[in-house]
Structure formats: C-alpha cells, structure tokens
Design an enzyme around this catalytic site. Structure first.
Site, PDB file in Angstrom:
ATOM      1  N   GLY A  14       0.826  -1.202   0.000  1.00  0.00           N
ATOM      2  CA  GLY A  14       0.000   0.000   0.000  1.00  0.00           C
ATOM      3  C   GLY A  14       0.859   1.249   0.000  1.00  0.00           C
ATOM      4  CG  PHE A  15      -0.950   5.126  -0.135  1.00  0.00           C
ATOM      5  CD1 PHE A  15      -0.634   5.839  -1.279  1.00  0.00           C
ATOM      6  CD2 PHE A  15      -2.271   4.750   0.057  1.00  0.00           C
ATOM      7  CE1 PHE A  15      -1.595   6.174  -2.205  1.00  0.00           C
ATOM      8  CE2 PHE A  15      -3.248   5.075  -0.868  1.00  0.00           C
ATOM      9  CZ  PHE A  15      -2.910   5.795  -2.005  1.00  0.00           C
ATOM     10  N   GLY A  16       2.175   3.004   2.475  1.00  0.00           N
ATOM     11  CA  GLY A  16       3.326   2.951   3.364  1.00  0.00           C
ATOM     12  C   GLY A  16       4.453   2.118   2.784  1.00  0.00           C
ATOM     13  CD  GLU A 176     -15.216   9.174  -0.599  1.00  0.00           C
ATOM     14  OE1 GLU A 176     -14.407  10.112  -0.505  1.00  0.00           O
ATOM     15  OE2 GLU A 176     -14.899   7.986  -0.413  1.00  0.00           O
TER      16      GLU A 176
END
Length: 449
Positions: A14-16, A176
C-alpha cells in the site's frame, strides 16, 4: 542482490510500503516487498471503480512494473503468515496454500487494516466492505445486478427491496458510496430501463453518530449532509446495524428503543476497520500492546518496544491518535526508510512527526469537500481540488495521464464507462449472484467416471 547487504523486508504494497521501498531504491540494502495481491492499489478511489467511474487499471499498478528498474528491490506475491523474531524470518503463504520463508535484518510492517464487522463476521456474506479490488468488483456486481433483477419483477415489495440500497457507516467511504449510488440511479441509468424507474431507488445511510463525516469541521459536515439529502439519500443517525440478512437489515438505536427492519437486497459495509490477522500475530509474538482495533503501540521512531529492527507504519500505528489515511502511511513509509538510511550512516534515528495535509471527501459529480488547516472548500471548488490532489498521488505516470483524461471527460459529462460486471459460474458459490445449477452438465455414467 548481495547476500552481504542488510536485508529489508516490507510487508504490504500500500502507500506505506510503496513509499518506503521507493525511498530505499539505489540504497545499499536489499529490499523485498511482499504483498498478497502483487499490486499497489489507490484505495481512496475504490468507490469510483465500484460504481463504474474508473477502471481497475486507473487505480492500480503491478508492483513488479513499479520497481522493474531497481535492481535492489524484488517483489513477491504472498501473504505473511508467521513471524519468528529470534531467527528473523517470516513464513509466507502462497496462493496455492504452500509456504516459503523470507529472512530479514529489518522488518517494516505496512500490512494495513481490513474491514471490521464489529464481532459479526457473518455479516460479510451479505454486506461486502470496501478495502480491495475484489470488494469493489463485487459491489459493482451487486449494484448493477440489483437494477437488472428489479427490471424483471412486477411492482411490489420484492421489486422495492431490490431497489433499496443500505450503507452502514457515515464516514468518507460510506458518504461517497451513498452519493454515487444515487447518481447511478438518477443520472447513469435514468433512461435505460422500461419497467422500472431507477431514480426511485432508495439509498439508506446508517451511522451511530449525529452527523456524517465526523472527522471534518461541523460546517463542512453540515454541507455534506445537505447535499446528500438533496441527492435523495435517507440518513439515519444514532443507530447501529445489528443484523444483516439476505433480504434486509435490522437497525437498533444506540440509546435503546424499538428495532427497525428495512427490506433491502444490497447492503454495503463501511462501519469499521481492524488490524489484519498477521498484525495481531506480530503483536502477540512480540508481546506488544494493542488497542481494541489491533493497532500496535510503538516507540517514537515507529518501532516495536524492544525490537528496534521492526517498524510499524500506516494504519497499524497505535500512538498519538494518528489518522488512518493515506498521508499518514506515506509519511510513515518515508520515515522508516529514513531511519534505515541513518542506521547505515551511523546516525541516530529521529522520532516520527506526522504532518496533517488535510482531508477530502467526494459527495457527487461537481461536489466535494476539502479541509486543509484553516482552508475549507466545498461544492465545485472542493471537487476540482479533490481531483487534483488524488491525481497527484496516483502511482505511475501512465495511471495519472489516463485518469486525468477520464476525469476531464467526466467534467463535461457525468458518464460511467466502466460498468461491466461478471456473474461468475454456478460452481463458484463465492460469487454472490450467479445462475442456478439447472444448466450444469448431467453427471457422467459410472462407467465413464
């Protein structure tokens, strides 16, 4: 890769994990990036994929492609299964359920969180969460199949239940999704059916608080509520979803009172998150403290107490009330990489300091919220800022260019060009909507088996 260099194992793409690996490219270490899907997923835009606005390729990129030019980084497909801190090894499960072992000198745990059903895992059968590409595709299947089935039914309670959608959770993902479903009903499908009127579809949003988007300033939250009401979303606050069935949900007020039953065939769950099983295993093996959601208590440099070789980053960090957002994961990944580089240089590590870059939430076409310190935007300006921020963080130039084109096209027309879904096969029960077994081939006679 050299067998003499320090080995860094990053669990989670993921982002990390992605930002940590990027920062270690060309550094004098050997990096192994392990992920259970072998791709980086831009999770904040999953709901756009689920509702047909974007394709899978717009929000994901193979990790092998991302790091193909970096000889010190290898990517592996597998799910971390067991940690041996003494031997400094991690046992990994392959998709075929066989295992292999990866050793490390430094471990970076960036495995993230999964959907939590608050102790009711049975809800998952009828109420998918929103954490993976599989989740997004299942939700797309459920939403568009519901309209198709309703088209074949006569007016009455059964048709109404197929045209009723329930969303549990009033955070950014729930808001959303709710807004997008109403847009699908009122804009995308408005003139495509003959027997039903898609705009009559009900979208029910349930939350235990007193407003949506509680992490936003009250005035922005109020604007979001007003816009959702204008879209036709029916919001129910101060309640918990206490049962999910094939044909409906049960809702119970937090302060007591009579239960309410809602007939619906489509339930989407965004009400909570919890640590993935491997993160809980790591905490148990290391004797680390965790909170109720499984977040691990760490030192100021994001390492586990007593284990300076093991970093925990992103949503799994259980200190300083750090938010479970992409920016925290990115910054945590960069911090872990910086600590590793400082170790190589013989310099002391620095404590982790999170910089709040703000929050954003998409409500509907041309309407979003952005909160960055004292700056608060809503409506069209918020929508434009939301789009630019998300595109800026997309992985890979090709992802950004294709998404920019799609996004700019959507300004002129609120179309959805990625609505295709699959029903699966009768011999795959995990596929929620499929045809029955009536058309399966007859079993062969015994002599031919």
């Amino acid at each position: 890769m050299s067998s003499q260099r320090r080995k860094v194992l990053i669990i989670g793409g993921g982002f990390g994990g992605l930002f940590c690996a990027r920062r270690l490219a060309k550094v004098d270490v050997d990096v192994t990036l392990l992920d259970r899907s072998a791709e980086h997923l831009f999770q904040p835009l999953l709901y756009q994929c689920a509702t047909g606005k974007l394709s899978i390729g717009h929000i994901s990129r193979p990790l092998r492609e991302e790091f193909a030019r970096h000889s010190n980084i290898r990517t592996l497909l597998g799910e971390a299964n067991e940690l041996d801190p003494d031997a400094r090894t991690v046992t990994v499960l392959r998709p075929d359920e066989t295992t292999f072992v990866v050793d490390y000198d430094v471990l970076v745990l960036a495995a993230g969180m999964r959907q939590s059903y608050l102790g009711h895992e049975e809800f998952a059968h009828w109420a998918p969460g929103m954490k993976t590409l599989d989740d997004a595709l299942e939700i797309r299947q459920r939403i568009f199949t519901a309209f198709e089935i309703a088209e074949t039914l006569p007016p009455g309670p059964e048709r109404t239940s197929w045209l009723t959608f329930a969303v549990a959770g009033g955070g950014p993902t729930g808001v959303e999704l709710a807004g997008q479903i109403r847009e699908v009903a009122t804009l995308t499908l408005n003139n495509e059916f003959h027997s039903i009127q898609p705009e009559e579809a009900r979208v029910l949003l349930f939350d235990g608080g007193d407003r949506v988007l509680k992490s936003f300033a009250p005035d922005l939250s109020a604007k979001a509520g007003e816009k959702l009401t204008e879209l036709g979303v029916e919001m129910h606050f101060g309640v918990h979803v206490t049962d999910v069935r094939r044909d409906g949900v049960t809702v119970t007020a937090k302060q007591g009172g009579a239960q309410q039953q809602f007939e619906t065939r489509t339930v989407l769950w965004t009400a909570g998150v919890e640590a993935v099983p491997f993160a809980r295993h790591v905490a148990e093996v290391l004797g680390a403290s965790t909170d109720r959601g499984g977040r691990i208590q760490v030192e100021p440099d994001l390492t586990v107490p007593g284990h300076p070789e093991i970093f925990v980053i992103g949503d799994l960090v259980g200190r300083d009330r750090l938010p479970g957002v992409a920016e925290n994961a990115m910054q945590g990944g960069l911090h872990a990489a910086a600590c590793i580089r400082r170790d190589l240089a013989g310099q002391p590590r620095r404590p982790y300091r999170y910089r709040d870059l703000g929050s954003a939430a998409y409500i509907s076409h041309g309407n979003a919220l952005l909160q960055v310190g004292p700056i608060r935007l809503s409506g069209y300006l918020g929508w434009a800022a939301w789009g630019l921020i998300h595109i800026a963080f997309l992985t890979g130039v090709s992802n950004r260019i294709s998404t920019v084109v799609t996004w700019l096209a959507s300004i002129a027309r609120a179309g959805r060009y990625h609505r295709a879904f699959m029903l699966g096969a009768a011999d795959r029960p995990e596929q929620r909507y499929t045809y029955s077994t009536w058309d399966l081939p007859e079993p062969a006679p015994p002599e031919y088996r």
